[in-house]
Design a protein around this motif. Structure first.
Motif, PDB file in Angstrom:
ATOM      1  N   ARG A  26      75.874  72.612  30.211  1.00 34.29           N
ATOM      2  CA  ARG A  26      76.039  71.350  30.927  1.00 34.29           C
ATOM      3  C   ARG A  26      74.756  70.516  30.808  1.00 34.29           C
ATOM      4  NH1 ARG A  26      80.304  71.536  34.924  1.00 34.29           N
ATOM      5  NH2 ARG A  26      81.802  73.040  34.105  1.00 34.29           N
ATOM      6  N   ILE A  27      74.842  69.285  31.261  1.00 39.52           N
ATOM      7  CA  ILE A  27      73.663  68.429  31.417  1.00 39.52           C
ATOM      8  C   ILE A  27      73.562  68.030  32.876  1.00 39.52           C
ATOM      9  CG2 ILE A  27      73.351  67.520  29.082  1.00 39.52           C
ATOM     10  CD1 ILE A  27      75.230  65.224  29.773  1.00 39.52           C
ATOM     11  N   PRO A  28      72.325  67.868  33.382  1.00 37.43           N
ATOM     12  CA  PRO A  28      71.062  67.833  32.665  1.00 37.43           C
ATOM     13  C   PRO A  28      70.355  69.189  32.641  1.00 37.43           C
ATOM     14  CG  PRO A  28      70.661  67.157  34.918  1.00 37.43           C
ATOM     15  CD  PRO A  28      72.144  67.473  34.799  1.00 37.43           C
ATOM     16  N   ALA A  29      69.319  69.226  31.749  1.00 38.07           N
ATOM     17  CA  ALA A  29      68.290  70.262  31.808  1.00 38.07           C
ATOM     18  C   ALA A  29      66.956  69.519  31.827  1.00 38.07           C
ATOM     19  CB  ALA A  29      68.390  71.196  30.620  1.00 38.07           C
ATOM     20  N   PHE A  30      65.912  70.211  32.212  1.00 35.22           N
ATOM     21  CA  PHE A  30      64.648  69.523  32.523  1.00 35.22           C
ATOM     22  C   PHE A  30      63.481  70.420  32.144  1.00 35.22           C
ATOM     23  CE2 PHE A  30      61.262  68.881  35.700  1.00 35.22           C
ATOM     24  CZ  PHE A  30      61.125  67.502  35.741  1.00 35.22           C
ATOM     25  N   GLU A  31      62.453  69.824  31.582  1.00 33.43           N
ATOM     26  CA  GLU A  31      61.229  70.577  31.291  1.00 33.43           C
ATOM     27  C   GLU A  31      60.019  69.768  31.726  1.00 33.43           C
ATOM     28  OE1 GLU A  31      63.049  72.853  27.327  1.00 33.43           O
ATOM     29  OE2 GLU A  31      61.456  71.343  27.073  1.00 33.43           O
ATOM     30  N   HIS A  32      59.096  70.450  32.367  1.00 32.38           N
ATOM     31  CA  HIS A  32      57.818  69.827  32.743  1.00 32.38           C
ATOM     32  C   HIS A  32      56.752  70.889  32.533  1.00 32.38           C
ATOM     33  CE1 HIS A  32      54.934  68.265  36.023  1.00 32.38           C
ATOM     34  NE2 HIS A  32      54.781  67.531  34.923  1.00 32.38           N
ATOM     35  N   GLU A  52      55.386  74.161  31.756  1.00 34.57           N
ATOM     36  CA  GLU A  52      56.002  75.499  31.720  1.00 34.57           C
ATOM     37  C   GLU A  52      57.279  75.584  32.558  1.00 34.57           C
ATOM     38  OE1 GLU A  52      54.615  78.229  29.905  1.00 34.57           O
ATOM     39  OE2 GLU A  52      53.575  76.468  29.107  1.00 34.57           O
ATOM     40  N   VAL A  53      57.522  74.545  33.344  1.00 37.17           N
ATOM     41  CA  VAL A  53      58.676  74.585  34.259  1.00 37.17           C
ATOM     42  C   VAL A  53      59.930  74.133  33.520  1.00 37.17           C
ATOM     43  CG1 VAL A  53      59.656  73.689  36.408  1.00 37.17           C
ATOM     44  CG2 VAL A  53      57.191  74.113  36.236  1.00 37.17           C
ATOM     45  N   ALA A  54      60.930  75.004  33.452  1.00 35.25           N
ATOM     46  CA  ALA A  54      62.204  74.662  32.808  1.00 35.25           C
ATOM     47  C   ALA A  54      63.311  74.916  33.829  1.00 35.25           C
ATOM     48  CB  ALA A  54      62.412  75.521  31.564  1.00 35.25           C
ATOM     49  N   LEU A  55      64.130  73.905  34.055  1.00 39.16           N
ATOM     50  CA  LEU A  55      65.150  74.002  35.102  1.00 39.16           C
ATOM     51  C   LEU A  55      66.478  73.447  34.607  1.00 39.16           C
ATOM     52  CD1 LEU A  55      63.092  72.518  38.095  1.00 39.16           C
ATOM     53  CD2 LEU A  55      63.859  74.890  37.922  1.00 39.16           C
ATOM     54  N   TYR A  56      67.561  73.914  35.191  1.00 42.12           N
ATOM     55  CA  TYR A  56      68.847  73.215  35.130  1.00 42.12           C
ATOM     56  C   TYR A  56      69.434  73.259  36.524  1.00 42.12           C
ATOM     57  CZ  TYR A  56      70.733  77.976  34.299  1.00 42.12           C
ATOM     58  OH  TYR A  56      71.032  79.309  34.371  1.00 42.12           O
ATOM     59  N   GLU A  57      70.461  72.475  36.768  1.00 43.08           N
ATOM     60  CA  GLU A  57      71.100  72.181  38.052  1.00 43.08           C
ATOM     61  C   GLU A  57      70.384  70.978  38.710  1.00 43.08           C
ATOM     62  OE1 GLU A  57      74.017  74.070  37.225  1.00 43.08           O
ATOM     63  OE2 GLU A  57      74.159  73.665  39.381  1.00 43.08           O
ATOM     64  N   ALA A  58      71.131  69.884  38.789  1.00 43.46           N
ATOM     65  CA  ALA A  58      70.545  68.603  39.187  1.00 43.46           C
ATOM     66  C   ALA A  58      69.866  68.649  40.558  1.00 43.46           C
ATOM     67  CB  ALA A  58      71.625  67.522  39.169  1.00 43.46           C
ATOM     68  N   GLY A  59      70.488  69.323  41.517  1.00 40.59           N
ATOM     69  CA  GLY A  59      69.899  69.362  42.859  1.00 40.59           C
ATOM     70  C   GLY A  59      68.553  70.065  42.859  1.00 40.59           C
ATOM     71  N   ALA A  60      68.450  71.162  42.115  1.00 46.28           N
ATOM     72  CA  ALA A  60      67.183  71.895  42.033  1.00 46.28           C
ATOM     73  C   ALA A  60      66.131  71.057  41.311  1.00 46.28           C
ATOM     74  CB  ALA A  60      67.404  73.219  41.310  1.00 46.28           C
ATOM     75  N   ILE A  61      66.545  70.373  40.248  1.00 47.48           N
ATOM     76  CA  ILE A  61      65.592  69.533  39.501  1.00 47.48           C
ATOM     77  C   ILE A  61      65.088  68.404  40.407  1.00 47.48           C
ATOM     78  CG2 ILE A  61      65.266  68.047  37.487  1.00 47.48           C
ATOM     79  CD1 ILE A  61      67.666  69.568  36.168  1.00 47.48           C
ATOM     80  N   THR A  90      66.971  59.594  50.860  1.00 48.33           N
ATOM     81  CA  THR A  90      66.689  60.995  50.512  1.00 48.33           C
ATOM     82  C   THR A  90      67.490  61.369  49.258  1.00 48.33           C
ATOM     83  OG1 THR A  90      68.517  62.057  51.704  1.00 48.33           O
ATOM     84  CG2 THR A  90      66.492  61.593  52.976  1.00 48.33           C
ATOM     85  N   LEU A  91      67.322  62.623  48.863  1.00 51.54           N
ATOM     86  CA  LEU A  91      68.055  63.122  47.693  1.00 51.54           C
ATOM     87  C   LEU A  91      69.558  63.157  47.938  1.00 51.54           C
ATOM     88  CD1 LEU A  91      65.672  66.042  46.616  1.00 51.54           C
ATOM     89  CD2 LEU A  91      65.770  63.698  45.707  1.00 51.54           C
ATOM     90  N   ALA A  92      69.997  63.098  49.189  1.00 51.63           N
ATOM     91  CA  ALA A  92      71.443  62.986  49.454  1.00 51.63           C
ATOM     92  C   ALA A  92      71.964  61.662  48.891  1.00 51.63           C
ATOM     93  CB  ALA A  92      71.723  63.075  50.954  1.00 51.63           C
ATOM     94  N   ASP A  93      71.185  60.600  49.062  1.00 52.11           N
ATOM     95  CA  ASP A  93      71.607  59.277  48.569  1.00 52.11           C
ATOM     96  C   ASP A  93      71.601  59.224  47.044  1.00 52.11           C
ATOM     97  OD1 ASP A  93      71.675  57.920  51.254  1.00 52.11           O
ATOM     98  OD2 ASP A  93      69.589  58.566  51.214  1.00 52.11           O
ATOM     99  N   THR A  94      70.557  59.799  46.428  1.00 54.54           N
ATOM    100  CA  THR A  94      70.485  59.742  44.961  1.00 54.54           C
ATOM    101  C   THR A  94      71.515  60.679  44.333  1.00 54.54           C
ATOM    102  OG1 THR A  94      68.589  61.262  45.115  1.00 54.54           O
ATOM    103  CG2 THR A  94      68.108  58.942  44.784  1.00 54.54           C
ATOM    104  N   HIS A  95      71.967  61.691  45.089  1.00 57.23           N
ATOM    105  CA  HIS A  95      73.030  62.585  44.597  1.00 57.23           C
ATOM    106  C   HIS A  95      74.381  61.883  44.670  1.00 57.23           C
ATOM    107  CE1 HIS A  95      73.015  66.921  43.516  1.00 57.23           C
ATOM    108  NE2 HIS A  95      74.309  66.888  43.824  1.00 57.23           N
ATOM    109  N   ALA A  96      74.576  61.118  45.720  1.00 58.02           N
ATOM    110  CA  ALA A  96      75.888  60.489  45.939  1.00 58.02           C
ATOM    111  C   ALA A  96      76.096  59.233  45.095  1.00 58.02           C
ATOM    112  CB  ALA A  96      76.043  60.124  47.421  1.00 58.02           C
TER     113      ALA A  96
END
Ligand SMILES: N[C@@H](CCC(=O)N[C@@H](CS)C(=O)NCC(=O)O)C(=O)O
Length: 220
Positions: A54-60, A62-71, A163-169
């Motif tokens: 799926r998308i997205p994935a994220f790298e910063h 050494e930090v590599a993440l997927y799942e939008a809420g966690a990112i 908050t992140l609730a607004d950017t998620h919705a």
């Protein structure tokens, strides 16, 4: 530390969720386009970043993440800029509750049930499945009622500030109000409609519009 890289697509709701968090924080990043709907499936390099393709994935660094809420939570906590999570435990729990409600109950009827059936499929010359739409309308209405209830009189979904609730919705709502039945449903929830209009006018939302997304109200 290099700038973060976001692997995703401009048409993707979940990619836009992270793009909004990055934009609201004022973080510079690189968007690397990945088409998970390509005929051969997600590219192998992307499957190494995201085992579910799926998308997205994220790298910063050494930090590599997927799942939008966690990112999005990482972006808020790892970078300077306005805080996008409430200060208190109850507020953060409310924010997390709304993000979970959006993922679990809202995304599928709102995006696949309404937007995809009423806008995306006809644009591709495919027929709308009216049974899917008929099922999605009350499911979406239930989600809007729950969100309006949780929001109460606050201007933002989880309280007095963004908050992140607004950017998620917001990316899901951008697709909800695109087909006329979705816009009509939203118009029945006055506080949510006011929230959506305020969100749609934010520079971060305007800068990340989906391809072909109609402008909201007078901002065009
Ligand atoms: N739980 C994931 C959901 C991501 C997701 O479903 N992304 C969509 C695009 S918005 C996707 O990759 N769809 C590809 C597919 O369903 O095969 C997250 O929070 O990041």
């Amino acid at each position: 530390m290099p700038s973060p890289v976001l692997y995703g697509a401009t048409y993707s709701v979940y990619t836009r969720i992270v793009r909004l968090a990055l934009a609201e924080k004022g973080v510079a990043y690189r968007l690397e386009e990945v088409d998970v709907f390509a005929p051969g499936g997600p590219p192998p390099a992307h499957l190494r970043r995201h085992p579910f393709g799926r998308i997205p994935a994220f790298e910063h660094g050494e930090v590599a993440l997927y799942e939008a809420g966690a990112i999005a939570r990482y972006v808020d906590e790892a970078f300077a800029g306005p805080p996008l999570q409430p200060d208190d435990a109850a507020g953060r729990a409310r924010m997390a509750q709304i993000m979970s409600l959006l993922d679990a109950y809202t995304f599928r009827p709102m995006v696949y049930g309404l937007y995809v059936e009423l806008i995306d499929r006809p644009a591709r010359g495919q027929a709308t499945d009216r049974a899917v739409v008929a099922q999605a309308l009350p499911q979406t209405e239930r989600c809007l009622a729950a969100l309006a209830d949780l929001m109460g009189a606050a201007p933002f979904l989880a309280g007095p500030r963004l908050t992140l609730a607004d950017t998620h919705a917001a990316p899901m709502f951008a697709l909800l109000r695109w087909p006329a039945p979705g816009a009509a449903l939203l118009a029945r929830f006055a506080p949510l409609l006011a929230w959506w209009r305020a969100m749609a006018a934010r520079p971060a939302m305007i800068a990340t519009r989906f391809p072909g997304e109609p402008a909201e109200g007078c901002d065009s």
